[in-house]
Design a protein around this motif. Structure first.
Motif, short mmCIF file in Angstrom:
data_model
loop_
_atom_site.label_atom_id
_atom_site.label_comp_id
_atom_site.label_asym_id
_atom_site.label_seq_id
_atom_site.Cartn_x
_atom_site.Cartn_y
_atom_site.Cartn_z
N TYR A 1 0.85 -1.18 0.00
CA TYR A 1 0.00 0.00 0.00
C TYR A 1 0.89 1.23 0.00
O TYR A 1 2.00 1.21 0.53
CB TYR A 1 -0.88 0.00 1.26
CG TYR A 1 -1.99 1.01 1.22
CD1 TYR A 1 -3.14 0.77 0.48
CD2 TYR A 1 -1.89 2.22 1.92
CE1 TYR A 1 -4.16 1.70 0.44
CE2 TYR A 1 -2.92 3.15 1.89
CZ TYR A 1 -4.05 2.88 1.14
OH TYR A 1 -5.07 3.80 1.11
N TRP B 1 1.28 5.10 1.18
CA TRP B 1 0.77 6.03 2.19
C TRP B 1 1.12 7.44 1.81
O TRP B 1 2.29 7.75 1.59
CB TRP B 1 1.36 5.66 3.56
CG TRP B 1 1.04 4.27 3.94
CD1 TRP B 1 1.70 3.13 3.57
CD2 TRP B 1 -0.08 3.82 4.73
NE1 TRP B 1 1.07 2.03 4.08
CE2 TRP B 1 -0.02 2.42 4.81
CE3 TRP B 1 -1.11 4.49 5.40
CZ2 TRP B 1 -0.95 1.67 5.50
CZ3 TRP B 1 -2.04 3.74 6.10
CH2 TRP B 1 -1.95 2.34 6.14
N SER C 1 -0.60 10.60 3.19
CA SER C 1 -1.24 11.74 3.85
C SER C 1 -0.19 12.82 4.09
O SER C 1 0.97 12.54 4.41
CB SER C 1 -1.94 11.26 5.12
OG SER C 1 -1.36 11.81 6.24
N ARG D 1 2.44 13.07 7.31
CA ARG D 1 2.90 11.86 7.98
C ARG D 1 4.38 11.87 8.34
O ARG D 1 4.85 11.01 9.07
CB ARG D 1 2.52 10.61 7.19
CG ARG D 1 2.79 10.64 5.72
CD ARG D 1 2.42 9.33 5.05
NE ARG D 1 3.11 8.22 5.68
CZ ARG D 1 4.39 7.95 5.46
NH1 ARG D 1 5.11 8.69 4.66
NH2 ARG D 1 4.95 6.94 6.07
N SER E 1 4.73 0.89 0.94
CA SER E 1 5.06 -0.17 1.89
C SER E 1 5.00 -1.53 1.24
O SER E 1 4.19 -1.78 0.34
CB SER E 1 4.13 -0.11 3.11
OG SER E 1 2.82 -0.40 2.74
N ASP F 1 4.10 7.16 11.26
CA ASP F 1 2.79 6.52 11.33
C ASP F 1 2.93 5.01 11.21
O ASP F 1 2.04 4.32 10.72
CB ASP F 1 1.86 7.07 10.24
CG ASP F 1 2.46 6.94 8.86
OD1 ASP F 1 3.62 6.48 8.75
OD2 ASP F 1 1.78 7.27 7.87
N LYS G 1 0.16 2.38 12.06
CA LYS G 1 -0.87 2.24 11.02
C LYS G 1 -0.44 1.26 9.95
O LYS G 1 -1.19 0.38 9.53
CB LYS G 1 -1.06 3.58 10.28
CG LYS G 1 -2.03 4.52 10.87
CD LYS G 1 -2.29 5.65 9.84
CE LYS G 1 -2.80 6.88 10.54
NZ LYS G 1 -3.17 7.95 9.60
N MET G 2 0.79 1.44 9.48
CA MET G 2 1.29 0.60 8.41
C MET G 2 1.35 -0.86 8.87
O MET G 2 1.04 -1.78 8.11
CB MET G 2 2.68 1.08 7.98
CG MET G 2 2.62 2.41 7.25
SD MET G 2 4.23 3.21 6.93
CE MET G 2 5.09 1.94 6.05
N TYR H 1 -2.14 -2.44 9.11
CA TYR H 1 -2.59 -2.74 7.76
C TYR H 1 -1.93 -4.01 7.23
O TYR H 1 -2.57 -4.89 6.67
CB TYR H 1 -2.28 -1.56 6.84
CG TYR H 1 -2.79 -1.73 5.43
CD1 TYR H 1 -4.07 -1.32 5.09
CD2 TYR H 1 -2.00 -2.32 4.44
CE1 TYR H 1 -4.55 -1.49 3.81
CE2 TYR H 1 -2.48 -2.49 3.16
CZ TYR H 1 -3.75 -2.07 2.84
OH TYR H 1 -4.22 -2.25 1.57
N ASN I 1 -4.08 14.23 -0.12
CA ASN I 1 -3.74 12.81 -0.02
C ASN I 1 -4.22 12.09 -1.29
O ASN I 1 -4.77 12.72 -2.19
CB ASN I 1 -4.32 12.19 1.25
CG ASN I 1 -5.83 12.25 1.28
OD1 ASN I 1 -6.48 12.52 0.28
ND2 ASN I 1 -6.40 11.98 2.45
#
Lengths: 294, 294
Positions: A100, A102, A104, A107, A117, A205, A208-209, A212, B76
DNA sequence: TCAAAAGTGTTGGACCTACACCCATGT
DNA sequence: ACATGGGTGTAGGTCCAACACTTTTGA
């Protein structure tokens, strides 16, 4: 406005007037390892673990984090993740897949950083971790997630689940805790997940990663054969079952499990002996195996 | 070397000395639409279609392509794809998910561009396409893929399939053909796909991105409910079945299909009438439905 | 001797496949 | 009247969960 050719256009093209973010490539590497053995007869207990590095540079110096590198000018993502694992952890030749991206805007405190990632899976039996470039320390951490609160709510076209999740990463020396707010919205059964970090011992972050990646791994075990990437070349069926049990988070019945995976493995002539009980046959992955859909 | 605090570090941090690529956000929007109706009694034939825009700017001016925009500083990915569809196609409120991030160094002739591709699904019954910013034309194209050659080869730890694939995108006015070489390697059943474009009528590496997205869509239909995003609010079960048949690429038996999806839908009181045969009940998605795994 | 795991067989039920059949409509 | 799709029932087979049971080893 008159049209011009691409070669003419490219001669004049100046990309520097457009906004460009930094882009990094991160590797979330999982393994399954023995935690303890109580009894000479008993099989060792196993746990899902993740590879973390202790940052040796700002920002978040001295914090544990997922290994990552900035992408270089002439390198694709496959190249950059491999370089990351080579430089930071001295690991090579492992299963990797893109997970994924990321993006944002806030971050990273330095500047706008987009992170691609990746998930890596490895059998760590014969792996020696060595801290690499800008890495103060490197270690495997056992993963535990606990749902502290859970709430379901009806929304338009579906429902919404709000969870407070505590992610604990620990080994003999260190315990890292992160608390997250996970909001899962299902509209027409489409899952949209929003995550907020309430508190975290990790850099950036990264909780979060991690959350996920753990979810994706557990999910993919159900309909693919990725779990085999966590096994050594030869393994006993009980050890394979342990891996599935950890990832699926439930006990399986031996006879049924063996029937289910029977097509995926091939018997070898080797045995795992001296275990205080009847020796077990070693198996290897059946490279001829083809996933059957429907 | 003495350690400094993050705030001190960040004061002096200058990101401009590091390499930064451009990053774009692309939207591959699928729909399923009626192609033709022969007979007043017969149901119209349906096909999988994709949204393309004709580029109004260099490079690849006048070529058809997947709509995309460069990401902005404070946006984002979700925001950028939505902006993309709004600006280029005047479309909003559709199902979107991130698919894959493309980062090979020479994929864009201008400069290094990393593309985060997204899949969008929509029911296009009441959609009016309007070409937007830097778009000369916009249209739905029927997707046809044909395997021209196929070859299987044994390799270490598995096998390798080499395919020559012809991707045809067409509508009433235009036919776009691309030929690709797709190499699928399976080592321990891990799929690694390499794609080369042999010839293409599309801009950039967009045939690769399309092939990837089509594969993912077809795959996800099997174990999720994404197909419902292609349906209008209310639909007949036969139309739903047609959508599944197109995506799964096989005929299904009516009685069995209805049993399978029975939990996912709820009967309404409306009927689809005046079709030259018995009126059919309209259904809607059951928002209470929860995916059952294993 | 016996605890622990290795390894196999059986049975009832759930689900899936294939097919058959009747129903309702608009031209 | 009839072509077309709407809609449902059933029989046979496959697969799976649950459980029971035997075997083999090393301390």
């Amino acid at each position: 406005m008159s049209k011009i050719s691409d070669s003419e256009f490219l001669k004049k093209y100046d990309s520097s007037s457009f906004f460009k973010p930094s882009v990094s490539s991160d590797a979330i590497v999982f393994t399954i390892r023995d935690i303890k053995t109580d009894n000479y007869r008993k099989l060792p207990e196993k746990k899902l673990q993740v590879l973390l590095v202790k940052r040796g540079e700002n920002p978040f110096i001295d914090k544990w984090s997922i290994p990552g590198v900035f992408i270089q000018e002439k390198e694709n993502f496959e190249g950059s993740v491999k370089r990351c694992l080579d430089e930071k952890a001295n690991i090579s030749d492992i299963y990797l897949e893109q997970l994924y991206t990321w993006g944002s805007p806030k971050r990273d405190p330095r500047t706008r950083v987009i992170s691609v990632s990746h998930m890596g899976l490895i059998n760590s039996d014969n792996i020696d971790l060595k801290p690499g470039k800008n890495v103060e320390d490197i270690a495997w951490f056992t993963i535990n997630t606990e749902i502290l609160k859970e709430e379901k709510e009806e929304i338009e076209d579906g429902y919404k689940i709000t969870e407070e999740v505590c992610l604990t990463l620990e080994n003999e020396k260190t315990v890292l805790k992160s608390v997250l707010n996970v909001i899962k919205e299902y509209r027409r059964n489409n899952e949209i997940i929003y995550t907020n970090i309430i508190s975290s011992d990790l850099a950036f972050d990264h909780p979060k990663m991690l959350i996920y990646a753990i979810e994706r791994l557990k999910n993919k075990v159900e309909y693919t054969t990725i779990a085999f990437n966590l096994m050594p070349k030869e393994f006993t069926l009980t050890k394979l079952q342990q891996v599935y049990e950890i990832l699926l988070d439930k006990k399986l019945l031996k006879a049924n499990f063996r029937r289910k995976i029977s097509e995926m493995v091939i018997e070898t002539e080797h045995y795992d002996e001296n275990q205080g009980h009847r020796p077990s046959k070693l198996f290897r992955f059946n490279t001829e195996y083809r996933q059957q859909y429907f």
